[in-house]
Design a protein around this motif. Sequence first.
Motif, PDB file in Angstrom:
ATOM      1  N   UNK A  21      -8.766   2.520  13.741  1.00  0.00           N
ATOM      2  CA  UNK A  21      -9.153   2.302  12.354  1.00  0.00           C
ATOM      3  C   UNK A  21      -7.951   2.583  11.452  1.00  0.00           C
ATOM      4  N   UNK A  22      -7.539   1.548  10.744  1.00  0.00           N
ATOM      5  CA  UNK A  22      -6.434   1.662   9.789  1.00  0.00           C
ATOM      6  C   UNK A  22      -7.005   1.969   8.425  1.00  0.00           C
ATOM      7  N   UNK A  23      -6.530   3.039   7.798  1.00  0.00           N
ATOM      8  CA  UNK A  23      -6.966   3.415   6.455  1.00  0.00           C
ATOM      9  C   UNK A  23      -5.774   3.304   5.530  1.00  0.00           C
ATOM     10  N   UNK A  24      -5.913   2.481   4.490  1.00  0.00           N
ATOM     11  CA  UNK A  24      -4.801   2.248   3.559  1.00  0.00           C
ATOM     12  C   UNK A  24      -5.243   2.549   2.131  1.00  0.00           C
ATOM     13  N   UNK A  25      -4.302   3.010   1.335  1.00  0.00           N
ATOM     14  CA  UNK A  25      -4.580   3.355  -0.053  1.00  0.00           C
ATOM     15  C   UNK A  25      -3.622   2.578  -0.966  1.00  0.00           C
ATOM     16  N   UNK A  69       0.833  -1.201   0.000  1.00  0.00           N
ATOM     17  CA  UNK A  69       0.000   0.000   0.000  1.00  0.00           C
ATOM     18  C   UNK A  69       0.870   1.254   0.000  1.00  0.00           C
ATOM     19  N   UNK A  70       0.424   2.259  -0.751  1.00  0.00           N
ATOM     20  CA  UNK A  70       1.205   3.489  -0.880  1.00  0.00           C
ATOM     21  C   UNK A  70       1.060   4.399   0.330  1.00  0.00           C
ATOM     22  N   UNK A  71      -0.094   4.306   1.014  1.00  0.00           N
ATOM     23  CA  UNK A  71      -0.331   5.140   2.191  1.00  0.00           C
ATOM     24  C   UNK A  71      -1.032   4.299   3.246  1.00  0.00           C
ATOM     25  N   UNK A  72      -0.715   4.560   4.516  1.00  0.00           N
ATOM     26  CA  UNK A  72      -1.344   3.853   5.625  1.00  0.00           C
ATOM     27  C   UNK A  72      -1.391   4.767   6.842  1.00  0.00           C
ATOM     28  N   UNK A  73      -2.587   4.983   7.374  1.00  0.00           N
ATOM     29  CA  UNK A  73      -2.734   5.836   8.559  1.00  0.00           C
ATOM     30  C   UNK A  73      -3.667   5.150   9.550  1.00  0.00           C
ATOM     31  N   UNK A  74      -3.220   5.081  10.792  1.00  0.00           N
ATOM     32  CA  UNK A  74      -4.030   4.457  11.839  1.00  0.00           C
ATOM     33  C   UNK A  74      -4.580   5.538  12.761  1.00  0.00           C
ATOM     34  N   UNK A  75      -5.895   5.514  12.969  1.00  0.00           N
ATOM     35  CA  UNK A  75      -6.555   6.523  13.797  1.00  0.00           C
ATOM     36  C   UNK A  75      -7.114   5.876  15.057  1.00  0.00           C
ATOM     37  N   UNK A  76      -6.797   6.453  16.211  1.00  0.00           N
ATOM     38  CA  UNK A  76      -7.376   5.984  17.459  1.00  0.00           C
ATOM     39  C   UNK A  76      -8.723   6.660  17.673  1.00  0.00           C
ATOM     40  N   UNK A  77      -9.716   5.873  18.054  1.00  0.00           N
ATOM     41  CA  UNK A  77     -11.057   6.416  18.305  1.00  0.00           C
ATOM     42  C   UNK A  77     -11.568   5.872  19.640  1.00  0.00           C
TER      43      UNK A  77
END
Length: 258
Positions: free
Chosen positions: A253-257, A238-246
């Motif tokens: 929540x991990x968001x990958x592109x 994946x080119x991008x990966x961001x993990x958000x704490x909620x």
Amino acid sequence: MASLQFGLSSSFASLPTASCFRRVSVRCSGDRQVLFNRIAPVYDNLNDLLSLGQHRVWKRMAISWTGAKEKDTVLDICCGSGDLTFLLSEKVGPTGKVIGVDFSKEQLNVASSRQNSRWRACYESIEFVEGDATDLPFSNCQFDAITMGYGLRNVVDKKKAMQEMFRVLKPGGKASILDFNKSTKPFVASFQEWMIDNVVVPVATGYGLAEEYEYLKNSIREFLTGKELEELAVQAGFSMASHYEISGGLMGNLVVTR
């Protein structure tokens, strides 16, 4: 109150082996399949009860992070009883296509029953498929967006599951992976364990599922931190990966592109 139930939604291999989950030692995919089949009849009731309904908010957040839109073809991995699947169908509409995949036949039966008991035009676009998160039965670059709710933590081979998501996702597409957050903050980690011991297991005991839900604590301990999840996604391509704490860091929540 944090939801400590979703720990139980997944998609692994197909045939159950001798069950070790009764001793809360759930190591192989077959044992986990047996576990999820067993909890399927009461899964939705426990979700609402243990989270005070908050899981619906988190799931809508996960959907929004995918960027799914009308006419898209989307995939919900480890769909369980179908919560995220139905939300995705509302995003893509009757002209879109949604596939929910899970390894648990009983969970899929519940999802199909829910689909049949409700009527919205967009729900006609849903198809439920039995399958393995580490060996998805789909073509390369087939989906515009992917969700995975409370499933990656339960997959035996997380790297392979991430690689499979990358494979079936279209270039530029996003995957949104909702799960418990393995916090690096001692207070949050301690609170999660306290909730499991003093809220989740006692409630589950009333449904005859105490041992099944005790598995949840170990699964969180053995999960990856947000940073480790980001690294795993990048390793998968994946080119991008961001993990958000909620939810105060209890969920992530991990968001990958691609």
